[in-house]
Design a protein around this motif. Structure first.
Motif, PDB file in Angstrom:
ATOM      1  N   HIS A 149       0.820  -1.169   0.079  1.00 24.12           N
ATOM      2  CA  HIS A 149       0.069  -0.094   0.083  1.00 24.12           C
ATOM      3  C   HIS A 149       0.964   1.238  -0.055  1.00 24.12           C
ATOM      4  O   HIS A 149       1.855   1.207   0.625  1.00 24.12           O
ATOM      5  CB  HIS A 149      -0.851  -0.036   1.270  1.00 24.12           C
ATOM      6  CG  HIS A 149      -1.931   0.992   1.250  1.00 24.12           C
ATOM      7  ND1 HIS A 149      -1.672   2.395   1.704  1.00 24.12           N
ATOM      8  CD2 HIS A 149      -3.251   1.132   1.091  1.00 24.12           C
ATOM      9  CE1 HIS A 149      -2.900   3.147   1.583  1.00 24.12           C
ATOM     10  NE2 HIS A 149      -3.759   2.303   1.204  1.00 24.12           N
ATOM     11  N   PRO A 150       0.686   2.351  -0.613  1.00 30.12           N
ATOM     12  CA  PRO A 150       1.368   3.591  -0.703  1.00 30.12           C
ATOM     13  C   PRO A 150       1.840   3.913   0.933  1.00 30.12           C
ATOM     14  O   PRO A 150       2.649   4.630   0.904  1.00 30.12           O
ATOM     15  CB  PRO A 150       0.551   4.555  -1.417  1.00 30.12           C
ATOM     16  CG  PRO A 150      -0.543   3.899  -2.264  1.00 30.12           C
ATOM     17  CD  PRO A 150      -0.687   2.222  -1.378  1.00 30.12           C
ATOM     18  N   HIS A 151       0.714   3.770   1.728  1.00 27.21           N
ATOM     19  CA  HIS A 151       1.115   4.339   3.147  1.00 27.21           C
ATOM     20  C   HIS A 151       1.641   3.141   3.973  1.00 27.21           C
ATOM     21  O   HIS A 151       1.192   3.239   5.249  1.00 27.21           O
ATOM     22  CB  HIS A 151      -0.141   5.069   3.532  1.00 27.21           C
ATOM     23  CG  HIS A 151      -0.565   6.003   2.699  1.00 27.21           C
ATOM     24  ND1 HIS A 151       0.332   7.326   2.744  1.00 27.21           N
ATOM     25  CD2 HIS A 151      -1.742   6.328   1.997  1.00 27.21           C
ATOM     26  CE1 HIS A 151      -0.730   7.991   1.597  1.00 27.21           C
ATOM     27  NE2 HIS A 151      -1.678   7.507   1.433  1.00 27.21           N
ATOM     28  N   VAL A 152       2.213   1.894   3.600  1.00 28.05           N
ATOM     29  CA  VAL A 152       2.688   0.919   4.240  1.00 28.05           C
ATOM     30  C   VAL A 152       3.430   1.477   5.255  1.00 28.05           C
ATOM     31  O   VAL A 152       4.357   2.468   5.282  1.00 28.05           O
ATOM     32  CB  VAL A 152       3.210  -0.042   3.374  1.00 28.05           C
ATOM     33  CG1 VAL A 152       4.678   0.623   2.846  1.00 28.05           C
ATOM     34  CG2 VAL A 152       3.487  -1.270   4.210  1.00 28.05           C
ATOM     35  N   THR A 153       3.507   0.751   6.501  1.00 32.77           N
ATOM     36  CA  THR A 153       4.498   0.830   7.612  1.00 32.77           C
ATOM     37  C   THR A 153       5.343  -0.393   7.725  1.00 32.77           C
ATOM     38  O   THR A 153       4.612  -1.518   7.879  1.00 32.77           O
ATOM     39  CB  THR A 153       3.711   1.180   8.689  1.00 32.77           C
ATOM     40  OG1 THR A 153       2.915   2.367   8.838  1.00 32.77           O
ATOM     41  CG2 THR A 153       4.775   1.470  10.088  1.00 32.77           C
ATOM     42  N   VAL A 154       6.542  -0.341   7.788  1.00 33.16           N
ATOM     43  CA  VAL A 154       7.262  -1.606   7.877  1.00 33.16           C
ATOM     44  C   VAL A 154       8.189  -1.456   9.159  1.00 33.16           C
ATOM     45  O   VAL A 154       8.769  -0.587   9.255  1.00 33.16           O
ATOM     46  CB  VAL A 154       8.139  -2.040   6.617  1.00 33.16           C
ATOM     47  CG1 VAL A 154       8.846  -3.180   6.538  1.00 33.16           C
ATOM     48  CG2 VAL A 154       7.360  -1.894   5.529  1.00 33.16           C
ATOM     49  N   TYR A 155       8.091  -2.441  10.070  1.00 35.22           N
ATOM     50  CA  TYR A 155       8.827  -2.844  11.009  1.00 35.22           C
ATOM     51  C   TYR A 155       9.794  -3.793  10.472  1.00 35.22           C
ATOM     52  O   TYR A 155       9.533  -5.090  10.675  1.00 35.22           O
ATOM     53  CB  TYR A 155       8.186  -3.213  12.359  1.00 35.22           C
ATOM     54  CG  TYR A 155       7.421  -2.125  12.866  1.00 35.22           C
ATOM     55  CD1 TYR A 155       7.526  -0.697  12.567  1.00 35.22           C
ATOM     56  CD2 TYR A 155       6.284  -2.403  13.745  1.00 35.22           C
ATOM     57  CE1 TYR A 155       6.663   0.104  12.972  1.00 35.22           C
ATOM     58  CE2 TYR A 155       5.472  -1.301  14.403  1.00 35.22           C
ATOM     59  CZ  TYR A 155       5.718  -0.163  14.067  1.00 35.22           C
ATOM     60  OH  TYR A 155       4.871   0.931  14.618  1.00 35.22           O
ATOM     61  N   ASP A 156      10.823  -3.459   9.833  1.00 36.49           N
ATOM     62  CA  ASP A 156      11.869  -4.408   9.451  1.00 36.49           C
ATOM     63  C   ASP A 156      12.794  -4.951  10.551  1.00 36.49           C
ATOM     64  O   ASP A 156      13.050  -4.369  11.423  1.00 36.49           O
ATOM     65  CB  ASP A 156      12.658  -3.753   8.287  1.00 36.49           C
ATOM     66  CG  ASP A 156      13.380  -4.850   7.522  1.00 36.49           C
ATOM     67  OD1 ASP A 156      12.834  -6.058   7.390  1.00 36.49           O
ATOM     68  OD2 ASP A 156      14.404  -4.383   6.741  1.00 36.49           O
ATOM     69  N   MET A 157      13.419  -5.981  10.305  1.00 34.01           N
ATOM     70  CA  MET A 157      14.026  -6.629  11.149  1.00 34.01           C
ATOM     71  C   MET A 157      15.642  -6.022  11.327  1.00 34.01           C
ATOM     72  O   MET A 157      16.302  -6.196  12.294  1.00 34.01           O
ATOM     73  CB  MET A 157      14.505  -8.252  10.700  1.00 34.01           C
ATOM     74  CG  MET A 157      15.278  -8.959  11.453  1.00 34.01           C
ATOM     75  SD  MET A 157      14.578  -9.782  12.855  1.00 34.01           S
ATOM     76  CE  MET A 157      16.017 -10.505  13.547  1.00 34.01           C
ATOM     77  N   TRP A 158      16.092  -5.251  10.275  1.00 38.03           N
ATOM     78  CA  TRP A 158      17.336  -4.713   9.956  1.00 38.03           C
ATOM     79  C   TRP A 158      17.453  -3.145   9.931  1.00 38.03           C
ATOM     80  O   TRP A 158      16.548  -2.665   9.458  1.00 38.03           O
ATOM     81  CB  TRP A 158      17.977  -5.370   8.584  1.00 38.03           C
ATOM     82  CG  TRP A 158      17.975  -6.978   8.724  1.00 38.03           C
ATOM     83  CD1 TRP A 158      17.075  -7.587   7.960  1.00 38.03           C
ATOM     84  CD2 TRP A 158      18.618  -7.825   9.518  1.00 38.03           C
ATOM     85  NE1 TRP A 158      17.326  -8.631   8.157  1.00 38.03           N
ATOM     86  CE2 TRP A 158      18.218  -8.986   9.141  1.00 38.03           C
ATOM     87  CE3 TRP A 158      19.686  -7.724  10.471  1.00 38.03           C
ATOM     88  CZ2 TRP A 158      18.775 -10.188   9.671  1.00 38.03           C
ATOM     89  CZ3 TRP A 158      20.034  -8.726  10.984  1.00 38.03           C
ATOM     90  CH2 TRP A 158      19.742 -10.153  10.573  1.00 38.03           C
TER      91      TRP A 158
ATOM     92  N   THR B  61      -4.776  -4.956   3.159  1.00 31.63           N
ATOM     93  CA  THR B  61      -6.093  -4.325   2.975  1.00 31.63           C
ATOM     94  C   THR B  61      -6.519  -4.517   1.626  1.00 31.63           C
ATOM     95  O   THR B  61      -5.579  -4.771   0.726  1.00 31.63           O
ATOM     96  CB  THR B  61      -6.202  -2.869   3.343  1.00 31.63           C
ATOM     97  OG1 THR B  61      -7.284  -2.168   3.333  1.00 31.63           O
ATOM     98  CG2 THR B  61      -5.088  -1.898   2.436  1.00 31.63           C
ATOM     99  N   PRO B  62      -7.652  -4.584   1.163  1.00 31.90           N
ATOM    100  CA  PRO B  62      -8.002  -4.666  -0.170  1.00 31.90           C
ATOM    101  C   PRO B  62      -7.544  -3.540  -1.031  1.00 31.90           C
ATOM    102  O   PRO B  62      -7.562  -2.519  -0.506  1.00 31.90           O
ATOM    103  CB  PRO B  62      -9.778  -4.711  -0.113  1.00 31.90           C
ATOM    104  CG  PRO B  62     -10.241  -4.932   1.324  1.00 31.90           C
ATOM    105  CD  PRO B  62      -8.967  -4.470   2.255  1.00 31.90           C
ATOM    106  N   GLY B  63      -7.007  -3.900  -2.166  1.00 31.62           N
ATOM    107  CA  GLY B  63      -6.547  -2.763  -3.213  1.00 31.62           C
ATOM    108  C   GLY B  63      -6.131  -3.406  -4.396  1.00 31.62           C
ATOM    109  O   GLY B  63      -5.699  -4.803  -4.491  1.00 31.62           O
ATOM    110  N   GLY B  64      -6.165  -2.509  -5.349  1.00 30.59           N
ATOM    111  CA  GLY B  64      -5.606  -3.134  -6.832  1.00 30.59           C
ATOM    112  C   GLY B  64      -6.354  -4.346  -7.202  1.00 30.59           C
ATOM    113  O   GLY B  64      -7.596  -3.982  -7.262  1.00 30.59           O
ATOM    114  N   ASN B  65      -5.910  -5.308  -7.613  1.00 33.44           N
ATOM    115  CA  ASN B  65      -6.721  -6.629  -7.920  1.00 33.44           C
ATOM    116  C   ASN B  65      -6.815  -7.699  -6.972  1.00 33.44           C
ATOM    117  O   ASN B  65      -6.958  -8.961  -7.341  1.00 33.44           O
ATOM    118  CB  ASN B  65      -5.798  -7.179  -9.178  1.00 33.44           C
ATOM    119  CG  ASN B  65      -5.880  -6.287 -10.347  1.00 33.44           C
ATOM    120  OD1 ASN B  65      -6.948  -5.582 -10.611  1.00 33.44           O
ATOM    121  ND2 ASN B  65      -4.809  -6.153 -11.183  1.00 33.44           N
TER     122      ASN B  65
END
Length: 139
Positions: free
Chosen positions: A27-36, A109-113
């Protein structure tokens, strides 16, 4: 399309080192808690920088991503998918050079296809006394 199919699309995009295909899952407004490295990536463009750097660091290698113990909960408005994920470095002949395991949780979340990743959280357990992260899941 079941939300768990996003995992195969993720694995395919990583193996192809296709940053655009991978970013299309988010999603354009994604939040990522990455491991690194960073505590959080806020938005698809911030995440783009990490993905492009990761793929550029691979040289001729590829990464094989596999998921197991996949679990999901789905409602019409949102889906939660969590699994164990293995990232294996492969040489140009396809030989496995090394591997590490993480735990991953995706809020979709629903989006795109189909579904888009709105939040991603990866983790691995850390030893309490030393803080050393364990990247190898027991068999």
């Amino acid at each position: 399309m079941p939300p768990t199919q996003i995992l195969q699309a993720y694995a395919d995009a990583v193996h192809a080192r296709d940053a655009e295909a991978l970013l299309a899952l988010y999603h354009p407004h994604v939040t990522v808690y990455d491991m690194w490295e960073h505590w959080l990536y806020d938005g698809q463009q911030a995440w783009r920088g990490m993905i492009e750097s990761w793929f550029a660091s691979l040289g001729d290698e590829r990464v094989q991503v596999t998921f197991d113990d996949i679990r999901s909960t789905v409602t019409p408005e949102m889906a939660l998918v969590h699994a164990f994920v293995t990232y294996a470095g492969l040489n140009t002949s396809g030989e496995r050079l090394r591997a590490m395991n993480n735990r991953i949780t995706l809020t979709l979340t629903p989006g795109g296809n189909g579904w888009l990743i709105l939040h991603e959280h990866s983790s691995a357990p850390a030893e309490f006394s030393s803080g050393k992260v364990n990247l190898h899941r027991p068999a």
